[in-house]
Motif scaffolding. Sequence first.
Motif, short mmCIF file in Angstrom:
data_model
loop_
_atom_site.label_atom_id
_atom_site.label_comp_id
_atom_site.label_asym_id
_atom_site.label_seq_id
_atom_site.Cartn_x
_atom_site.Cartn_y
_atom_site.Cartn_z
N LEU A 54 -14.72 4.75 4.45
CA LEU A 54 -13.51 5.42 4.95
C LEU A 54 -12.26 4.56 4.77
O LEU A 54 -11.15 5.06 4.93
CB LEU A 54 -13.67 5.79 6.43
CG LEU A 54 -14.64 6.95 6.71
CD1 LEU A 54 -14.87 7.08 8.22
CD2 LEU A 54 -14.12 8.26 6.15
N GLY A 55 -12.45 3.27 4.44
CA GLY A 55 -11.29 2.45 4.12
C GLY A 55 -11.26 1.12 4.83
O GLY A 55 -11.74 0.99 5.97
N ALA A 56 -10.67 0.13 4.15
CA ALA A 56 -10.50 -1.21 4.72
C ALA A 56 -9.02 -1.53 4.89
O ALA A 56 -8.62 -2.07 5.92
CB ALA A 56 -11.14 -2.25 3.79
N ASN A 58 -6.24 0.90 3.70
CA ASN A 58 -5.82 2.23 4.13
C ASN A 58 -7.06 2.97 4.61
O ASN A 58 -8.16 2.44 4.54
CB ASN A 58 -5.14 2.95 2.97
CG ASN A 58 -4.06 2.09 2.34
OD1 ASN A 58 -3.17 1.61 3.02
ND2 ASN A 58 -4.16 1.87 1.04
N ARG A 59 -6.93 4.19 5.06
CA ARG A 59 -8.11 4.86 5.60
C ARG A 59 -8.02 6.37 5.42
O ARG A 59 -6.93 6.96 5.37
CB ARG A 59 -8.27 4.56 7.09
CG ARG A 59 -7.14 5.10 7.96
CD ARG A 59 -7.44 4.92 9.43
NE ARG A 59 -6.40 5.52 10.26
CZ ARG A 59 -6.62 6.08 11.45
NH1 ARG A 59 -7.84 6.13 11.94
NH2 ARG A 59 -5.63 6.60 12.15
N GLY A 78 -5.57 11.27 5.31
CA GLY A 78 -5.59 9.82 5.13
C GLY A 78 -4.22 9.23 5.33
O GLY A 78 -3.19 9.92 5.24
N ASN A 81 -2.35 1.80 6.39
CA ASN A 81 -2.84 1.13 7.60
C ASN A 81 -1.80 0.98 8.69
O ASN A 81 -2.13 0.88 9.87
CB ASN A 81 -3.45 -0.24 7.25
CG ASN A 81 -2.42 -1.21 6.68
OD1 ASN A 81 -1.38 -0.81 6.17
ND2 ASN A 81 -2.71 -2.49 6.78
N GLU A 129 -10.25 0.69 -2.04
CA GLU A 129 -10.65 0.15 -0.75
C GLU A 129 -11.84 -0.79 -0.86
O GLU A 129 -11.96 -1.76 -0.10
CB GLU A 129 -10.94 1.29 0.23
CG GLU A 129 -9.72 2.12 0.57
CD GLU A 129 -8.58 1.30 1.16
OE1 GLU A 129 -8.85 0.46 2.04
OE2 GLU A 129 -7.43 1.49 0.73
#
Length: 216
Positions: A54-56, A58-59, A78, A81, A129
Motif C-alpha cells: 500500500l506504500g512506504a 506515498n500510500r 491515494g 505522505n 514504493e
Amino acid sequence: MNGNRATALEQFITGWYPATSEDPEPSSVQAPPIDLPDGLRRFYRLAQHHPPSLGAQNRLFPASKRQTDPNGEMLVFGEENQGGFFWSVLWTLDGPETDPTVWFREYDEPPIAEQEPLSGFLIQFSLYEAAMGADYVALSGRLTAQQVDQCTEGLRPVPLRPFWPWAPTRFYAAPGLVLHVSDEGDDSFSIWAGATHRSVLAPLADATVEWTQFDG
C-alpha cells in the motif's frame, strides 16, 4: 484491467513482499467493495496478504478508507505522505470504468491525467514504493543523461509511459532491484534504486556517480 498487466502486478507484489499470512486478514482489513474499478479490487486483494504494498513514501488508502472529493465526483484512493497531492478516478453512478484514467491533483491546482491508465499506474506505483521502502538503496541527484545510461546499463526498462507529473519518472528492473529515474528539468535527473539484498546494488558502484547514499 489488462490481463498481462494484472499478472505482472501480481507477480511483482508477491515476489517482492513476503506474505504476512495465508489466513484471512483481521476484520479491520475489509474485502474490496465490488463497485471499485477492477484494477483496484485486484490490488486490494493482494494487499490483504502483502500490506506494505500500500506504500512506504506515498500510500494508497485501504479499501475501507476510500473517500470521494468534496464535489462527490472523484474517488480518491491515494495520497502523498504529507497530503500535498492525491490520486483519484472518476466516480460515476453507472459503475466503474474497466481501466479508468488516474488523475493527479494538488489540492489547489487543476487535476492532471497520469499518462498510464489505472492498470499501468498501479504497476508504476508499486515499483516506486518498493524502491522507496527497500532495505538497501542507492540514490543520487543532478545526474546527466550519460550518467543515467551508465546506471541503467544491463537493466530492463519497464515499457510504460512516464509516471508522476511533478517529475516524469521511468523505471528499470533486474532480479531483486527496482531503479527509477526522474526528470528534474534542465537536463538533470535523479536516481533512486532499491534492492532486496546489498549485493544487488554492487554493479552500480562502477558508474561515475557521486552517490548521496549507497548501501551496496
